[in-house]
Design a protein around this motif. Structure first.
Motif, PDB file in Angstrom:
ATOM      1  N   ASP A 151     -31.276  36.168   2.211  1.00  0.00           N
ATOM      2  CA  ASP A 151     -32.578  35.954   3.467  1.00  0.00           C
ATOM      3  C   ASP A 151     -31.932  36.260   4.580  1.00  0.00           C
ATOM      4  OD1 ASP A 151     -31.457  33.623   3.557  1.00  0.00           O
ATOM      5  OD2 ASP A 151     -32.574  32.661   2.036  1.00  0.00           O
TER       6      ASP A 151
ATOM      7  N   ASP B 282     -31.535  43.144   1.559  1.00  0.00           N
ATOM      8  CA  ASP B 282     -32.245  41.434   2.289  1.00  0.00           C
ATOM      9  C   ASP B 282     -33.608  41.317   0.688  1.00  0.00           C
ATOM     10  OD1 ASP B 282     -31.747  42.454   4.844  1.00  0.00           O
ATOM     11  OD2 ASP B 282     -32.434  44.299   4.214  1.00  0.00           O
TER      12      ASP B 282
ATOM     13  N   ASP C 260     -36.281  38.282   0.032  1.00  0.00           N
ATOM     14  CA  ASP C 260     -36.997  36.836   1.082  1.00  0.00           C
ATOM     15  C   ASP C 260     -36.894  35.913   0.583  1.00  0.00           C
ATOM     16  OD1 ASP C 260     -39.954  35.620   0.582  1.00  0.00           O
ATOM     17  OD2 ASP C 260     -40.736  37.283   1.149  1.00  0.00           O
TER      18      ASP C 260
ATOM     19  N   ASP D 159     -39.092  33.777  -1.972  1.00  0.00           N
ATOM     20  CA  ASP D 159     -39.494  34.659  -3.537  1.00  0.00           C
ATOM     21  C   ASP D 159     -38.144  34.700  -3.924  1.00  0.00           C
ATOM     22  OD1 ASP D 159     -41.025  35.626  -5.142  1.00  0.00           O
ATOM     23  OD2 ASP D 159     -41.160  37.301  -4.774  1.00  0.00           O
ATOM     24  N   LYS D 160     -37.649  34.152  -4.631  1.00  0.00           N
ATOM     25  CA  LYS D 160     -36.003  34.587  -4.370  1.00  0.00           C
ATOM     26  C   LYS D 160     -35.469  32.848  -5.308  1.00  0.00           C
ATOM     27  CE  LYS D 160     -33.105  32.559  -1.126  1.00  0.00           C
ATOM     28  NZ  LYS D 160     -31.478  32.729  -0.518  1.00  0.00           N
TER      29      LYS D 160
END
Length: 213
Positions: free
Chosen positions: A51, A72, A74, A77-78
């Motif tokens: 991120d 990449d 987020d 949201d991971k």
């Protein structure tokens, strides 16, 4: 692509010692600020991922310019740490060996989670070591040969609830068919008596930690 050895550089303690471990044919993964470390030291990561919340926009631009590939994620949201994302990518390439560098930092939660990745790698049939300037950490479910190294202390800690049938050959404090349970310190701070020693177990998963002060 099947790499023989994959080195993961992540965001813990890194230094010249880590760069000295790189071989010409290693596949290099940079996780978050570990990618910046590689780039700032003249290395081109095969892939940089994370991120990138530990680097500035300018530093991220450096990483993007120098990396052969980027992924990449987020920061919100991971579901996994950047280190585990890098580890999952490494496992998907089915290398003979994974070496995780910069994984033993000041955050003990991250450190412990990274040590647990050794168990996952073992389950996938992949050799793995976690290394820093003071430690080399591996896991065995059968037999592991050790050679004399700059790390004089060798400690054994269960990664499963119980490890049975522990036999040590070539050690200052030998064991024969010993049992270790989680919470016991019997296996701390042993040493080789010669140039080589062997750790054997019959049941369980055993962490083998070579270290120095």
């Amino acid at each position: 692509m099947n790499a023989s050895r994959i080195l993961i550089f992540t965001g813990g303690r890194l230094g010249r010692w880590a760069l000295d471990l790189i071989r010409d044919d290693d596949y290099l993964i940079g996780a978050d600020s570990g990618a910046l470390f590689l780039v700032r030291n003249g290395r081109r990561p095969n892939i940089s991922l994370g991120d990138f919340d530990s680097v500035t926009p300018q530093q991220l631009a450096e990483i993007r310019e120098a990396s052969l590939e980027m992924q990449d994620f987020d920061p919100v949201d991971k579901d996994f740490t950047d280190t585990e994302l890098a580890f999952q990518l490494a496992v998907s390439k089915q290398p003979d060996e994974i070496v995780l560098l910069g994984a033993l930092g000041t955050r003990f939660d991250h450190t412990l989670a990274n040590v647990h990745l050794l168990r996952t790698a073992h389950g996938q049939g992949i050799r793995m070591a976690i290394m820093d300037e003071h430690n080399t950490i591996r896991v065995t479910a059968s037999k592991l040969s050790l050679r004399r190294s700059p790390f004089p202390y060798i400690s054994l800690l269960p990664l499963s609830d119980v490890v049975r049938g522990i036999t040590l050959d070539g050690f200052q404090y030998p064991l024969r068919e010993a049992t270790l349970e989680i919470g016991q310190s019997l296996g701390i701070s042993n040493a080789l008596v010669g140039e080589q020693g062997v750790v054997s177990i019959r049941e369980g998963l055993l962490l083998v930690i070579e270290s120095r002060d």
